[in-house]
Write a protein that holds these residues in place. Structure first.
Motif, mmCIF file in Angstrom:
data_model
loop_
_atom_site.group_PDB
_atom_site.id
_atom_site.type_symbol
_atom_site.label_atom_id
_atom_site.label_comp_id
_atom_site.label_asym_id
_atom_site.label_seq_id
_atom_site.Cartn_x
_atom_site.Cartn_y
_atom_site.Cartn_z
ATOM 1 N N UNK A 522 0.846 -1.188 0.000
ATOM 2 C CA UNK A 522 0.000 0.000 0.000
ATOM 3 C C UNK A 522 0.884 1.242 0.000
ATOM 4 N N UNK A 523 0.576 2.161 -0.889
ATOM 5 C CA UNK A 523 1.363 3.391 -0.982
ATOM 6 C C UNK A 523 1.087 4.279 0.220
ATOM 7 N N UNK A 524 2.119 5.023 0.611
ATOM 8 C CA UNK A 524 1.913 6.019 1.654
ATOM 9 C C UNK A 524 0.952 7.082 1.156
ATOM 10 N N UNK A 525 0.028 7.449 2.007
ATOM 11 C CA UNK A 525 -0.946 8.466 1.637
ATOM 12 C C UNK A 525 -0.257 9.821 1.623
ATOM 13 N N UNK A 526 -0.348 10.507 0.479
ATOM 14 C CA UNK A 526 0.296 11.802 0.348
ATOM 15 C C UNK A 526 -0.134 12.475 -0.931
ATOM 16 N N UNK A 527 0.519 13.579 -1.260
ATOM 17 C CA UNK A 527 0.145 14.357 -2.432
ATOM 18 C C UNK A 527 0.307 13.550 -3.720
ATOM 19 N N UNK A 528 1.312 12.670 -3.783
ATOM 20 C CA UNK A 528 1.481 11.866 -4.981
ATOM 21 C C UNK A 528 0.432 10.788 -5.118
ATOM 22 N N UNK A 529 0.013 10.184 -4.006
ATOM 23 C CA UNK A 529 -0.938 9.085 -4.061
ATOM 24 C C UNK A 529 -2.372 9.542 -4.219
ATOM 25 N N UNK A 611 11.573 26.994 4.542
ATOM 26 C CA UNK A 611 10.595 26.317 5.390
ATOM 27 C C UNK A 611 9.774 25.371 4.535
ATOM 28 N N UNK A 612 9.576 24.152 5.043
ATOM 29 C CA UNK A 612 8.793 23.156 4.322
ATOM 30 C C UNK A 612 7.997 22.344 5.332
ATOM 31 N N UNK A 613 6.732 22.096 5.014
ATOM 32 C CA UNK A 613 5.894 21.336 5.932
ATOM 33 C C UNK A 613 4.863 20.533 5.163
ATOM 34 N N UNK A 614 4.457 19.424 5.751
ATOM 35 C CA UNK A 614 3.374 18.605 5.223
ATOM 36 C C UNK A 614 2.571 18.040 6.379
ATOM 37 N N UNK A 615 1.249 18.117 6.298
ATOM 38 C CA UNK A 615 0.371 17.712 7.396
ATOM 39 C C UNK A 615 -0.747 16.843 6.842
ATOM 40 N N UNK A 616 -1.041 15.766 7.532
ATOM 41 C CA UNK A 616 -2.193 14.906 7.236
ATOM 42 C C UNK A 616 -3.141 14.984 8.432
ATOM 43 N N UNK A 617 -4.359 15.471 8.191
ATOM 44 C CA UNK A 617 -5.296 15.775 9.286
ATOM 45 C C UNK A 617 -6.591 15.006 9.080
ATOM 46 N N UNK A 618 -7.036 14.305 10.147
ATOM 47 C CA UNK A 618 -8.290 13.565 10.112
ATOM 48 C C UNK A 618 -9.387 14.406 10.744
ATOM 49 N N UNK A 619 -10.394 14.752 9.930
ATOM 50 C CA UNK A 619 -11.448 15.643 10.403
ATOM 51 C C UNK A 619 -12.403 14.945 11.360
ATOM 52 N N UNK A 620 -12.568 13.614 11.223
ATOM 53 C CA UNK A 620 -13.526 12.917 12.068
ATOM 54 C C UNK A 620 -13.073 12.860 13.526
ATOM 55 N N UNK A 623 -7.739 15.027 14.665
ATOM 56 C CA UNK A 623 -6.351 14.804 15.088
ATOM 57 C C UNK A 623 -5.432 14.822 13.877
ATOM 58 N N UNK A 624 -4.214 15.281 14.096
ATOM 59 C CA UNK A 624 -3.178 15.195 13.075
ATOM 60 C C UNK A 624 -2.667 13.757 13.039
ATOM 61 N N UNK A 625 -2.688 13.139 11.862
ATOM 62 C CA UNK A 625 -2.212 11.770 11.713
ATOM 63 C C UNK A 625 -0.710 11.751 11.435
ATOM 64 N N UNK A 626 -0.273 12.618 10.554
ATOM 65 C CA UNK A 626 1.143 12.738 10.237
ATOM 66 C C UNK A 626 1.496 14.201 10.038
ATOM 67 N N UNK A 627 2.719 14.527 10.380
ATOM 68 C CA UNK A 627 3.200 15.880 10.100
ATOM 69 C C UNK A 627 4.721 15.852 9.986
ATOM 70 N N UNK A 628 5.207 16.674 9.103
ATOM 71 C CA UNK A 628 6.643 16.857 8.909
ATOM 72 C C UNK A 628 6.903 18.349 8.777
ATOM 73 N N UNK A 642 19.487 23.594 10.834
ATOM 74 C CA UNK A 642 18.303 22.854 10.411
ATOM 75 C C UNK A 642 17.522 22.406 11.637
ATOM 76 N N UNK A 643 16.213 22.613 11.589
ATOM 77 C CA UNK A 643 15.319 22.152 12.649
ATOM 78 C C UNK A 643 14.230 21.316 11.997
ATOM 79 N N UNK A 644 13.997 20.130 12.525
ATOM 80 C CA UNK A 644 12.992 19.248 11.945
ATOM 81 C C UNK A 644 12.139 18.591 13.014
ATOM 82 N N UNK A 645 10.894 18.279 12.638
ATOM 83 C CA UNK A 645 9.964 17.593 13.536
ATOM 84 C C UNK A 645 9.151 16.604 12.711
ATOM 85 N N UNK A 646 9.098 15.370 13.171
ATOM 86 C CA UNK A 646 8.330 14.324 12.492
ATOM 87 C C UNK A 646 7.361 13.693 13.479
ATOM 88 N N UNK A 647 6.127 13.520 13.028
ATOM 89 C CA UNK A 647 5.104 12.907 13.876
ATOM 90 C C UNK A 647 4.270 11.957 13.042
#
Length: 767
Positions: A522-529, A611-620, A623-628, A642-647
């Motif tokens: 299964x592909x990772x859910x993201x802008x490409x998928x 600055x670069x960021x990507x967020x996956x948010x579940x409305x139901x 909660x944030x499911x993934x964030x970079x 460089x400062x980075x945060x992965x969740x």
């Protein structure tokens, strides 16, 4: 004492192209080694040097005052000069004997030839024969920036010179932090190599290396000899010392031996052989450690890579890699990437590109998979044919056909997995309609697959066929306008775009639960998928779709330069029916109509800030499911933070795959010459450091000192610590364990202190 000869410093090629990966195999080998003649071993003839003296070249003399006897002897006083071709002799007083073609100079003598300059109180030099001598000379080599001094130099011919009680360094005369001292130095400017006898390397006046015979380059050409030693210290191997020996076998072949001594394990021998021909190239590497003292057994690894152009567009290749045991990469790897490698490929095949439309691949692919990873399916064999044609009457056509037999070794639980043959054909046709400001691309795809399976569970079918059509339509628009508010704020003219995009895909449901997963995930859910027809990679699962994806992107572009300073995207997919096909087979249709919301932004509006960021948010569940999140500040050369945060949220409260990490890395000047380098990766869930790197780099004009400490967790659950230390004598050689590759991997934007560079000029040999 020829038996004691040991070239201490060799020059090795850095332009040998690495073996291409499967994804970027070239259609035709591009030689990176020097070109060869038809025999394949003889270097290309060098262009004649203009500095070579011959009878056809005139001799020029000049001075403030000239006296002499006819055409026999001329006395030059005050800025005397004799010049022929590329050889020049200058002095306060100079006598030139035309019969012997000999110049005798006294006072502030300067002799220049082939880019080398010699300065001394007196000299005698036969211009045509390039023979002579100079007392107490200072010398300088333009190609390397190296210089030195000696008691005497004898010019033997146009290419050779011998220097007595000599020194050599690339430091400035008033700041000679390091230098080589030798009882004799022989310079061969034709081969661009120097050889010293009874020499020692001094660093701040302290001898640190010595050898009865050593060699060093006068240019950047490859030379046989001992390369700079590599030493370090690690928690697994103790003191770790490697002394490579480089053999420049031919312009298109070389061999490097890597004797390695580990205080806790013993002596290991490694070798790397590289070759390059008109139609082939390759690289062979092997390591062998007899009777590892820690494990009481032999340990080894090998890598064989070869590619051969058989016909125009046809290339055969072999890529074989293997290690002796599962702990080999953890124990012997020098970097995190080597220590974390769990899969080694053994593959061979043929690629054939027919024009720009047809591509054929035939191969056998096997793997050595190390625990705790599970074995992968192997292809024995695979035949893949692809046809792609763009703009055929406005249509884009693609057809892919594939036959593969999949086999799989027993897994760690000694379970037998399903195996078998798979054949599929997948044609697709699209008609892109692209106009100013908008586009629409309808596309139709048909997938037909047939399986013949072995080792299936009782009652499961062994012959399976599947046909699935897919229809999609991709569309978008682009609106532009001036952005006066942003322009006034940043003092530059900006154009803002608004780019809505609408994507629809329909695929009917087909039962696929009995089909094993040979090459599908299964592909990772993201802008490409989210804008794709199938959420799975591979061909064993084709998802049923009745989905609409809506997205919009806005950009800020500098009007004068066209540089994109800001890009923001938001996208979401709507499932109209509910997908039934899952990676496990068939599931109850999901009642989740809306996918997670995807947001992404890239910002370069402020100078030196990125600055670069990507967020996956579940409305139901809100909660944030993934964030970079990544932030970089680069105010100047060798200045970066460089400062980075992965969740990543776990699927359950007790999910061990939950991830929350904070990362900080950078390179920063502490003083004008000292730079600090570091990286920390902190696991906020486990409250521990996963990776740590700390180091310093000191630039002293003619040398660079580097030291670094790295600690990382490997796949075995334990940690490995390493110490790197290196001294680089600019324009000469390096001693120690090179940390540059490790630092580049850990600190994005890192810039090593540049090596000594001498910029060529057409006036280099002008004196």
């Amino acid at each position: 004492m020829a038996g004691l000869s040991m070239p201490l410093f060799a020059q090795t090629a850095s332009t040998l192209a690495p073996f291409p990966t499967e994804q970027d195999q070239p259609r035709k080998t591009t030689p990176a080694l020097p070109a060869v003649d038809a025999g394949g071993l003889v270097p290309r003839l060098a262009e004649p040097k203009s500095s070579r003296n011959d009878d056809s070249q005139p001799t020029f003399v000049s001075a403030d005052k000239m006296t002499g006897i006819g055409e026999q002897e001329i006395q030059l006083e005050g800025h005397g000069e004799v010049r022929r071709g590329g050889s020049v002799v200058k002095g306060d007083r100079l006598i030139y004997n035309q019969d012997r073609d000999e110049a005798t100079a006294h006072g502030n003598v300067r002799l220049s030839r082939d880019g080398a300059l010699f300065v001394g109180p007196q000299a005698r030099y036969r211009v045509d024969a390039s023979e002579g001598t100079m007392q107490t000379p200072n010398y300088y080599f333009q190609q390397t920036g190296g210089s030195g001094r000696a008691d005497r130099i004898d010019f033997l011919d146009a290419d050779h010179a011998s220097v007595q009680n000599a020194t050599y360094t690339t430091c400035t005369p008033d700041n000679a932090d390091w230098y080589f001292r030798a009882s004799r130095l022989d310079f061969d400017t034709g081969r661009q190599v120097g050889t010293g006898y009874n020499g020692s390397l001094h660093f701040f006046g302290v001898p640190i290396l010595a050898a009865p015979v050593f060699s060093f380059p006068l240019s950047d050409e490859r030379r046989s000899g001992v390369l700079a030693p590599v030493f370090g210290f690690g928690s697994r191997n103790g003191i770790d010392l490697t002394v490579p020996y480089y053999f420049n076998l031919a312009p298109n072949r070389d061999l490097t031996l890597y004797p390695r001594l580990m205080s806790r394990r013993g002596a290991q021998l490694g070798a790397e052989f590289r070759y390059l021909g008109n139609d082939y190239s390759g690289q062979w590497r092997g390591e062998f450690l007899p009777n590892d003292r820690q494990l009481d057994r032999d340990r080894w690894s090998y890598s064989i890579q070869h590619q051969h152009n058989l016909l125009p567009g046809m290339q055969a290749y072999v890529n074989l890699n293997r290690v002796s045991d599962a702990r080999y990469p953890d124990d012997m790897g020098r970097t995190l990437s080597m220590a974390s490698q769990r899969q080694y490929t053994q593959e061979g095949g043929v690629r054939y590109n027919i024009g720009d439309d047809w591509a054929v691949l035939a191969r056998v692919q096997k793997f050595q998979v190390l625990p705790p990873s599970q074995p992968s399916y192997e292809r024995e064999p695979q035949l893949n044919v692809r046809y792609t044609k763009y703009d055929l009457g406005g249509f884009d056509i693609s057809v892919e056909s594939d036959y593969t037999r999949f086999t799989k070794p027993l897994d760690l639980n000694l379970l037998r997995s399903p195996e078998g043959e798979r054949m599929f054909i997948q044609p697709s046709i699209s008609y892109p309609i692209v106009r100013a400001g908008w586009f629409v691309t309808p596309k139709a795809t048909f997938n037909a697959a047939s399986y013949r399976l072995d080792h299936m569970p009782v009652g499961a079918p062994r012959d399976i066929t599947r046909t699935v059509p897919t229809f999609s339509i991709d569309s978008g628009m682009t609106f532009e306008r001036d952005a006066p508010v942003v322009s006034r704020l940043f003092g530059r003219n900006f154009i803002q775009t608004l780019e809505p995009r609408l994507f629809y895909v329909y695929t009917p449901f087909r039962e696929q639960s009995q089909i094993p997963l040979f090459d599908t995930a299964e592909s990772d859910f993201g802008m490409g998928q989210i804008f794709s027809e199938n959420p799975f990679t591979g061909y064993d699962r084709i998802a049923d779709n009745n989905k609409v994806t809506v997205g919009v992107t806005t950009r800020l572009i500098e009007a004068e330069t066209g540089i994109e300073r800001f890009r923001g995207t938001i996208a979401q997919r709507v499932d109209l029916n509910g997908q039934r096909v899952s990676i496990a087979g068939t599931a109850v249709p999901s009642d989740q109509k809306y996918s997670d919301l995807l947001l992404g932004a890239t910002v370069q509006l402020f100078r030196n800030y990125y600055f670069d960021t990507g967020i996956q948010y579940n409305r139901e569940i809100e909660r944030v499911i993934r964030s970079n999140i990544a932030l970089a500040w680069k105010p100047g050369p060798r200045q970066v933070v460089n400062v980075g945060y992965r969740y990543r949220r776990g699927t359950t409260v007790l999910d061990n795959n939950a991830l929350e990490q904070f990362e900080l890395s950078g390179q920063w000047p502490i003083t004008q010459r000292l730079y600090g380098i570091g990286r920390v990766n902190y696991d906020m869930n486990q409250r521990t450091m996963t990776d740590t790197l700390a180091g310093f780099e000191y630039d002293a004009d003619c040398w660079v000192g580097r030291v670094a400490y790295q600690r990382y967790r490997n796949t075995a659950g334990s940690s490995t610590s390493q110490i790197f230390a290196q001294i680089e004598f600019k324009g000469f050689s390096k001693i120690g364990n090179n940390p540059i590759d490790v630092i580049k991997l850990n600190v994005p934007g890192y810039q090593p202190v540049p090596a000594r560079q001498v910029t060529p000029s057409i006036l280099d040999q002008y004196e």
